[in-house]
Design an enzyme around this catalytic site. Structure first.
Site, PDB file in Angstrom:
ATOM      1  N   GLU A   1      -2.366   6.775   3.208  1.00 17.71           N
ATOM      2  CA  GLU A   1      -1.758   7.920   2.243  1.00 17.71           C
ATOM      3  C   GLU A   1      -1.970   8.492   1.415  1.00 17.71           C
ATOM      4  O   GLU A   1      -1.999   8.730   0.914  1.00 17.71           O
ATOM      5  CB  GLU A   1      -0.334   7.562   2.835  1.00 17.71           C
TER       6      GLU A   1
ATOM      7  N   SER B   1       1.526   0.841  13.675  1.00 23.65           N
ATOM      8  CA  SER B   1       2.115   1.011  15.377  1.00 23.65           C
ATOM      9  C   SER B   1       2.607  -0.533  15.895  1.00 23.65           C
ATOM     10  O   SER B   1       2.785  -0.528  16.766  1.00 23.65           O
ATOM     11  CB  SER B   1       1.648   1.803  16.235  1.00 23.65           C
TER      12      SER B   1
ATOM     13  N   GLU C   1      -6.835  -0.300   9.156  1.00 22.15           N
ATOM     14  CA  GLU C   1      -5.575   0.534   9.694  1.00 22.15           C
ATOM     15  C   GLU C   1      -5.692   1.901  10.635  1.00 22.15           C
ATOM     16  O   GLU C   1      -6.437   2.451   9.043  1.00 22.15           O
ATOM     17  CB  GLU C   1      -4.419   0.587   8.417  1.00 22.15           C
TER      18      GLU C   1
ATOM     19  N   GLY D   1       2.004   5.315  12.079  1.00 13.58           N
ATOM     20  CA  GLY D   1       3.031   6.001  11.857  1.00 13.58           C
ATOM     21  C   GLY D   1       2.980   6.943  13.435  1.00 13.58           C
ATOM     22  O   GLY D   1       4.306   7.596  13.352  1.00 13.58           O
TER      23      GLY D   1
ATOM     24  N   ASN E   1       5.036  -2.750   4.220  1.00 18.79           N
ATOM     25  CA  ASN E   1       4.863  -2.234   3.594  1.00 18.79           C
ATOM     26  C   ASN E   1       6.237  -1.081   4.043  1.00 18.79           C
ATOM     27  O   ASN E   1       6.581  -0.067   4.996  1.00 18.79           O
ATOM     28  CB  ASN E   1       3.882  -1.311   3.858  1.00 18.79           C
TER      29      ASN E   1
ATOM     30  N   HIS F   1      -4.421   2.424   1.159  1.00 16.53           N
ATOM     31  CA  HIS F   1      -4.026   2.733   2.181  1.00 16.53           C
ATOM     32  C   HIS F   1      -4.223   3.731   2.194  1.00 16.53           C
ATOM     33  O   HIS F   1      -4.423   4.916   1.825  1.00 16.53           O
ATOM     34  CB  HIS F   1      -2.326   3.332   1.887  1.00 16.53           C
TER      35      HIS F   1
ATOM     36  N   LYS G   1       6.734   1.553   2.808  1.00 12.89           N
ATOM     37  CA  LYS G   1       6.668   2.795   1.211  1.00 12.89           C
ATOM     38  C   LYS G   1       7.567   3.756   1.215  1.00 12.89           C
ATOM     39  O   LYS G   1       8.319   2.626   0.317  1.00 12.89           O
ATOM     40  CB  LYS G   1       6.221   3.319   3.193  1.00 12.89           C
TER      41      LYS G   1
END
Ligand code: 13P
Length: 255
Positions: free
Chosen positions: A100, A216, A170, A176, A11, A98, A13
């Protein structure tokens, strides 16, 4: 029961530019071809580079996905991209839910479900992302959160259709942050989700659906995570932006 083939997806991003995206796609293509058919490799570039990356990947086994999709079929929805458009430029799947999108852009379970429906109706596959925040984990609500996210998104999705859905666990606190879930933590949630699928559908469906881990993932923790029970691949963010680290993760998948 056929073994679930691991999928390693990158991904990207909101990173890279056109030149770097095409270069990365080229390197991933070469690496994936060298790895052979035992592992599925996919890249998920920003919308505006999908077509350039699709050209680079033409005829290769690397699958192309989008990071988001509009739940509407077409019309006056300024700034949005439909599932049919994604298909038109060569995508075979898109991410939905996701963290985010959920936490930065406020997408709720109903919207995630509508996006998943739009993908399935357009003949695309979906990666449904679920995961708890640190506060939710600390208050022992992980199973509740992933159950709600999964159940709400899969409302109205048939047993045939759910075979085109990959789940991605996730945990928000691992994305991150450099702090990955341990193999045991990931596996516990994956096994829980597989049990949930068994209840929502049946055991055969539950065994067929792939569940990726994301958060991660790096070359040095990939082998442990990817060999954990019920972990069927990885959804990689930061480490997917360099061909070397992404391909090292793919090489660590059991084949
Ligand atoms: P990182 O690998 O950068 O933690 O990102 C994970 C992720 O969000 C993949 O979708």
């Amino acid at each position: 029961m056929p073994r679930r083939k691991p999928t390693i997806a990158g991904n990207w991003k909101m990173h890279l530019d056109r030149t770097k995206a095409v270069e990365l796609a080229r390197a991933v293509r070469r690496g994936a071809e060298a790895l052979g058919p035992g592992v599925d490799v996919a890249v998920v570039p920003p919308f505006v580079y999908l077509e350039a990356v699709a050209k680079e990947l033409a005829g290769s086994p690397v699958r192309l996905g989008a990071q988001n999709v509009c739940e509407q079929r077409e019309g006056a929805f300024t700034g949005e991209i439909s599932a049919a458009m994604l298909k038109d430029v060569g995508c075979s799947f898109a991410l939905v839910g996701h963290s985010e999108r959920r936490h930065v852009y406020g997408e709720d379970d109903a919207r995630v479900a509508a996006k998943l429906r739009a993908l399935l109706d357009a003949g695309l596959d979906a990666v449904l992302c679920v995961g708890e925040t640190l506060a939710e984990r600390d208050s022992n609500r992980t199973e509740y959160v992933v159950r709600e996210q999964t159940t709400q998104a899969l409302l109205g999705v048939s047993a045939d259709e759910v075979r085109r859905v990959t789940l991605a666990y996730e945990p928000v606190w691992a994305i991150g942050t450099g702090r990955n879930a341990t193999a045991v933590q990931a596996s516990d949630v994956h096994l829980y989700l597989r049990g949930l699928l068994s209840g929502l559908y049946d055991g055969q469906v539950a065994e067929a659906v792939r569940i990726q881990y994301g958060g991660s993932v790096k070359p040095d923790n990939a082998a442990e995570l990817l060999n954990a029970p019920s972990v069927d691949g990885a959804l990689v963010g930061g480490a997917s932006l360099k061909a070397d680290s992404f391909l090292a993760i793919a090489a660590a998948a059991p084949r």
